[in-house]
Design a protein around this motif. Structure first.
Motif, PDB file in Angstrom:
ATOM      1  N   LEU A 146       9.786  -3.643 -15.961  1.00  0.00           N
ATOM      2  CA  LEU A 146      10.475  -4.887 -15.619  1.00  0.00           C
ATOM      3  C   LEU A 146      10.502  -5.072 -14.105  1.00  0.00           C
ATOM      4  O   LEU A 146      10.253  -6.177 -13.604  1.00  0.00           O
ATOM      5  CB  LEU A 146      11.898  -4.876 -16.180  1.00  0.00           C
ATOM      6  CG  LEU A 146      12.796  -6.051 -15.768  1.00  0.00           C
ATOM      7  CD1 LEU A 146      12.191  -7.388 -16.173  1.00  0.00           C
ATOM      8  CD2 LEU A 146      14.191  -5.885 -16.379  1.00  0.00           C
ATOM      9  N   ALA A 147      10.805  -3.995 -13.372  1.00  0.00           N
ATOM     10  CA  ALA A 147      10.819  -4.077 -11.908  1.00  0.00           C
ATOM     11  C   ALA A 147       9.449  -4.498 -11.388  1.00  0.00           C
ATOM     12  O   ALA A 147       9.344  -5.335 -10.473  1.00  0.00           O
ATOM     13  CB  ALA A 147      11.240  -2.734 -11.312  1.00  0.00           C
ATOM     14  N   GLU A 148       8.399  -3.953 -11.959  1.00  0.00           N
ATOM     15  CA  GLU A 148       7.046  -4.331 -11.544  1.00  0.00           C
ATOM     16  C   GLU A 148       6.759  -5.791 -11.872  1.00  0.00           C
ATOM     17  O   GLU A 148       6.169  -6.522 -11.062  1.00  0.00           O
ATOM     18  CB  GLU A 148       6.013  -3.435 -12.227  1.00  0.00           C
ATOM     19  CG  GLU A 148       4.579  -3.777 -11.843  1.00  0.00           C
ATOM     20  CD  GLU A 148       3.558  -2.876 -12.518  1.00  0.00           C
ATOM     21  OE1 GLU A 148       2.337  -3.168 -12.390  1.00  0.00           O
ATOM     22  OE2 GLU A 148       3.954  -1.885 -13.157  1.00  0.00           O
ATOM     23  N   ALA A 149       7.181  -6.242 -13.062  1.00  0.00           N
ATOM     24  CA  ALA A 149       6.944  -7.632 -13.457  1.00  0.00           C
ATOM     25  C   ALA A 149       7.671  -8.596 -12.521  1.00  0.00           C
ATOM     26  O   ALA A 149       7.122  -9.636 -12.126  1.00  0.00           O
ATOM     27  CB  ALA A 149       7.395  -7.843 -14.897  1.00  0.00           C
ATOM     28  N   VAL A 150       8.901  -8.258 -12.149  1.00  0.00           N
ATOM     29  CA  VAL A 150       9.654  -9.099 -11.219  1.00  0.00           C
ATOM     30  C   VAL A 150       8.960  -9.123  -9.859  1.00  0.00           C
ATOM     31  O   VAL A 150       8.840 -10.174  -9.216  1.00  0.00           O
ATOM     32  CB  VAL A 150      11.103  -8.599 -11.072  1.00  0.00           C
ATOM     33  CG1 VAL A 150      11.837  -9.403 -10.002  1.00  0.00           C
ATOM     34  CG2 VAL A 150      11.845  -8.694 -12.399  1.00  0.00           C
ATOM     35  N   ALA A 151       8.481  -7.956  -9.416  1.00  0.00           N
ATOM     36  CA  ALA A 151       7.786  -7.878  -8.127  1.00  0.00           C
ATOM     37  C   ALA A 151       6.544  -8.775  -8.125  1.00  0.00           C
ATOM     38  O   ALA A 151       6.281  -9.498  -7.157  1.00  0.00           O
ATOM     39  CB  ALA A 151       7.408  -6.433  -7.823  1.00  0.00           C
ATOM     40  N   ARG A 152       5.790  -8.754  -9.202  1.00  0.00           N
ATOM     41  CA  ARG A 152       4.588  -9.595  -9.290  1.00  0.00           C
ATOM     42  C   ARG A 152       4.959 -11.071  -9.323  1.00  0.00           C
ATOM     43  O   ARG A 152       4.288 -11.905  -8.708  1.00  0.00           O
ATOM     44  CB  ARG A 152       3.766  -9.209 -10.516  1.00  0.00           C
ATOM     45  CG  ARG A 152       3.180  -7.801 -10.431  1.00  0.00           C
ATOM     46  CD  ARG A 152       2.169  -7.520 -11.528  1.00  0.00           C
ATOM     47  NE  ARG A 152       1.730  -6.137 -11.496  1.00  0.00           N
ATOM     48  CZ  ARG A 152       0.830  -5.656 -10.635  1.00  0.00           C
ATOM     49  NH1 ARG A 152       0.283  -6.468  -9.728  1.00  0.00           N
ATOM     50  NH2 ARG A 152       0.477  -4.387 -10.673  1.00  0.00           N
ATOM     51  N   ARG A 153       6.020 -11.383 -10.027  1.00  0.00           N
ATOM     52  CA  ARG A 153       6.484 -12.784 -10.073  1.00  0.00           C
ATOM     53  C   ARG A 153       6.871 -13.273  -8.687  1.00  0.00           C
ATOM     54  O   ARG A 153       6.590 -14.417  -8.312  1.00  0.00           O
ATOM     55  CB  ARG A 153       7.670 -12.880 -11.023  1.00  0.00           C
ATOM     56  CG  ARG A 153       8.425 -14.210 -10.964  1.00  0.00           C
ATOM     57  CD  ARG A 153       9.700 -14.144 -11.805  1.00  0.00           C
ATOM     58  NE  ARG A 153      10.667 -15.146 -11.397  1.00  0.00           N
ATOM     59  CZ  ARG A 153      11.943 -15.128 -11.717  1.00  0.00           C
ATOM     60  NH1 ARG A 153      12.425 -14.133 -12.460  1.00  0.00           N
ATOM     61  NH2 ARG A 153      12.763 -16.077 -11.304  1.00  0.00           N
ATOM     62  N   PHE A 154       7.526 -12.418  -7.894  1.00  0.00           N
ATOM     63  CA  PHE A 154       7.962 -12.798  -6.554  1.00  0.00           C
ATOM     64  C   PHE A 154       6.861 -12.666  -5.503  1.00  0.00           C
ATOM     65  O   PHE A 154       7.057 -13.042  -4.349  1.00  0.00           O
ATOM     66  CB  PHE A 154       9.152 -11.935  -6.120  1.00  0.00           C
ATOM     67  CG  PHE A 154      10.432 -12.251  -6.831  1.00  0.00           C
ATOM     68  CD1 PHE A 154      10.571 -13.384  -7.616  1.00  0.00           C
ATOM     69  CD2 PHE A 154      11.524 -11.406  -6.713  1.00  0.00           C
ATOM     70  CE1 PHE A 154      11.759 -13.675  -8.265  1.00  0.00           C
ATOM     71  CE2 PHE A 154      12.728 -11.690  -7.356  1.00  0.00           C
ATOM     72  CZ  PHE A 154      12.837 -12.827  -8.139  1.00  0.00           C
ATOM     73  N   GLY A 155       5.716 -12.121  -5.890  1.00  0.00           N
ATOM     74  CA  GLY A 155       4.653 -11.900  -4.916  1.00  0.00           C
ATOM     75  C   GLY A 155       4.972 -10.779  -3.957  1.00  0.00           C
ATOM     76  O   GLY A 155       4.499 -10.770  -2.817  1.00  0.00           O
ATOM     77  N   ALA A 156       5.775  -9.822  -4.409  1.00  0.00           N
ATOM     78  CA  ALA A 156       6.153  -8.685  -3.558  1.00  0.00           C
ATOM     79  C   ALA A 156       5.085  -7.600  -3.627  1.00  0.00           C
ATOM     80  O   ALA A 156       4.266  -7.567  -4.548  1.00  0.00           O
ATOM     81  CB  ALA A 156       7.503  -8.125  -4.004  1.00  0.00           C
ATOM     82  N   ASP A 157       5.115  -6.705  -2.663  1.00  0.00           N
ATOM     83  CA  ASP A 157       4.215  -5.562  -2.638  1.00  0.00           C
ATOM     84  C   ASP A 157       4.688  -4.577  -3.712  1.00  0.00           C
ATOM     85  O   ASP A 157       5.716  -3.925  -3.549  1.00  0.00           O
ATOM     86  CB  ASP A 157       4.255  -4.913  -1.250  1.00  0.00           C
ATOM     87  CG  ASP A 157       3.265  -3.763  -1.100  1.00  0.00           C
ATOM     88  OD1 ASP A 157       2.954  -3.102  -2.115  1.00  0.00           O
ATOM     89  OD2 ASP A 157       2.816  -3.514   0.033  1.00  0.00           O
ATOM     90  N   VAL A 158       3.920  -4.482  -4.799  1.00  0.00           N
ATOM     91  CA  VAL A 158       4.341  -3.658  -5.934  1.00  0.00           C
ATOM     92  C   VAL A 158       4.480  -2.195  -5.534  1.00  0.00           C
ATOM     93  O   VAL A 158       5.441  -1.518  -5.922  1.00  0.00           O
ATOM     94  CB  VAL A 158       3.362  -3.809  -7.115  1.00  0.00           C
ATOM     95  CG1 VAL A 158       3.725  -2.841  -8.241  1.00  0.00           C
ATOM     96  CG2 VAL A 158       3.368  -5.240  -7.638  1.00  0.00           C
ATOM     97  N   ASP A 159       3.536  -1.679  -4.749  1.00  0.00           N
ATOM     98  CA  ASP A 159       3.610  -0.282  -4.332  1.00  0.00           C
ATOM     99  C   ASP A 159       4.872  -0.022  -3.513  1.00  0.00           C
ATOM    100  O   ASP A 159       5.534   1.013  -3.681  1.00  0.00           O
ATOM    101  CB  ASP A 159       2.371   0.093  -3.509  1.00  0.00           C
ATOM    102  CG  ASP A 159       1.123   0.213  -4.367  1.00  0.00           C
ATOM    103  OD1 ASP A 159       1.275   0.477  -5.579  1.00  0.00           O
ATOM    104  OD2 ASP A 159       0.018   0.036  -3.849  1.00  0.00           O
TER     105      ASP A 159
END
Length: 311
Positions: A146-159
């Protein structure tokens, strides 16, 4: 010797034995020492007069409680971050989540509390509000996907998100309290400005069972939240607490719910919201302010649960 130990050594009255007691107490810096009370230092084995002396010096070093004028308060820049939930960001007084506040989000299972907690953790990193997040998961519900999915939605650096959220899963109340009192200050020294406790009352309700233990439970919850308050005052730490709910006796309000934790949490948090999703077969829900400065209680914040957080 580390710089932090040098700082503590510079206080008059802190010799090798006292420093060792401070280290056993988990003190990480002069700023952290200034958060303690005399009684807490005495309980650690430091003689009373010495405890008073070194605490007075620590408080003086960090500036103490300086009065400010209303003009200074108005001109003070309060750091905030957007949550990604548009209704929340538009309708709350600070247009998002603000620094040095303790937030509470209460609701029944399935309301979206933990999902929102994940989302706030990622949003704070994405917005540069904090360098790291401490996420204390008391119910084993943290979801890295879920944290990764939110990061991708926000365009955040997943790593970066994966490397910057530190998840603790305490097994009991003692571990939870030690994390907040001793481990959290170390993360604060490393740039943490957001802590999440999901959920705040779960372990206390499980361990302190029965009305005969109610007073002890409330005192322990109060002590934990008081440490969050100290961190907020000293380090501008923001806390996000999710919370369970309990039924109000039918004679007072049939079917109504209220946050667990009683008056202790009601008086300790700065911004309190209730969340609900009336139909668990549908993703729509809403939240409203129970007690939020600058918000009327009839304000309705609508949201929708998705695979990547609340929107």
């Amino acid at each position: 010797m580390s710089k932090r130990r040098d700082d503590l050594y510079a206080l008059e009255g802190v010799g090798p034995k006292t420093l060792e007691k401070l280290r056993e107490l988990g003190v990480t810096s002069v700023e952290h020492l200034a958060e303690f009370t005399v009684e807490e230092l005495v309980e650690a084995g430091i003689e009373y007069d010495r405890a008073v002396k070194i605490l007075q010096q620590a408080i003086q070093r960090v500036g103490g409680a300086r009065p400010v004028t209303l003009r200074e308060i108005r001109q003070r820049q309060v750091r905030t971050f957007k949550t990604g939930l548009s209704d929340f960001d538009e309708k709350t007084p600070w247009r998002g989540v603000r620094e040095a506040f303790i937030y509470e989000f209460a609701g029944e299972y399935g309301a979206g509390k933990s999902m929102f907690a994940h989302q706030l953790s990622v949003a704070a990193l994405k917005e540069g509000f904090t360098e790291k997040v401490v996420y204390i998961d008391t119910e084993g519900t943290f979801n890295d996907r879920l944290a990764e999915a939110v990061a991708r939605r926000f365009g955040a650096d997943v790593d970066r998100v994966m490397d910057s959220i530190y998840v603790y899963q305490p097994a009991n109340v003692v571990q939870l309290e030690q994390i907040v009192k001793f481990d959290l200050p170390r993360h604060i020294q490393e740039g943490c400005r957001l802590v999440v406790i999901d959920t705040i009352t779960a372990l206390y309700r499980a361990e302190f069972v029965g009305r005969e233990h109610l007073a002890a439970r409330q005192q322990r919850i109060h002590y934990l939240v008081d440490w969050l308050r100290r961190h907020a005052r000293t380090f501008s730490l923001t806390s996000v607490l999710t919370n369970q709910v309990m039924d109000i006796p039918e004679v007072f309000a049939a079917g109504a719910k209220r946050p667990a934790g009683g008056n202790v949490l009601a008086h300790a948090v700065n911004a309190r919201f209730m969340m609900t999703r009336p139909n668990k077969q549908k993703p729509e829900g809403h939240m409203w302010p129970l007690d939020v400065p600058g918000m009327a209680p009839d304000v309705k914040i609508e949201y929708r649960l998705t695979d990547a957080g609340l929107e």
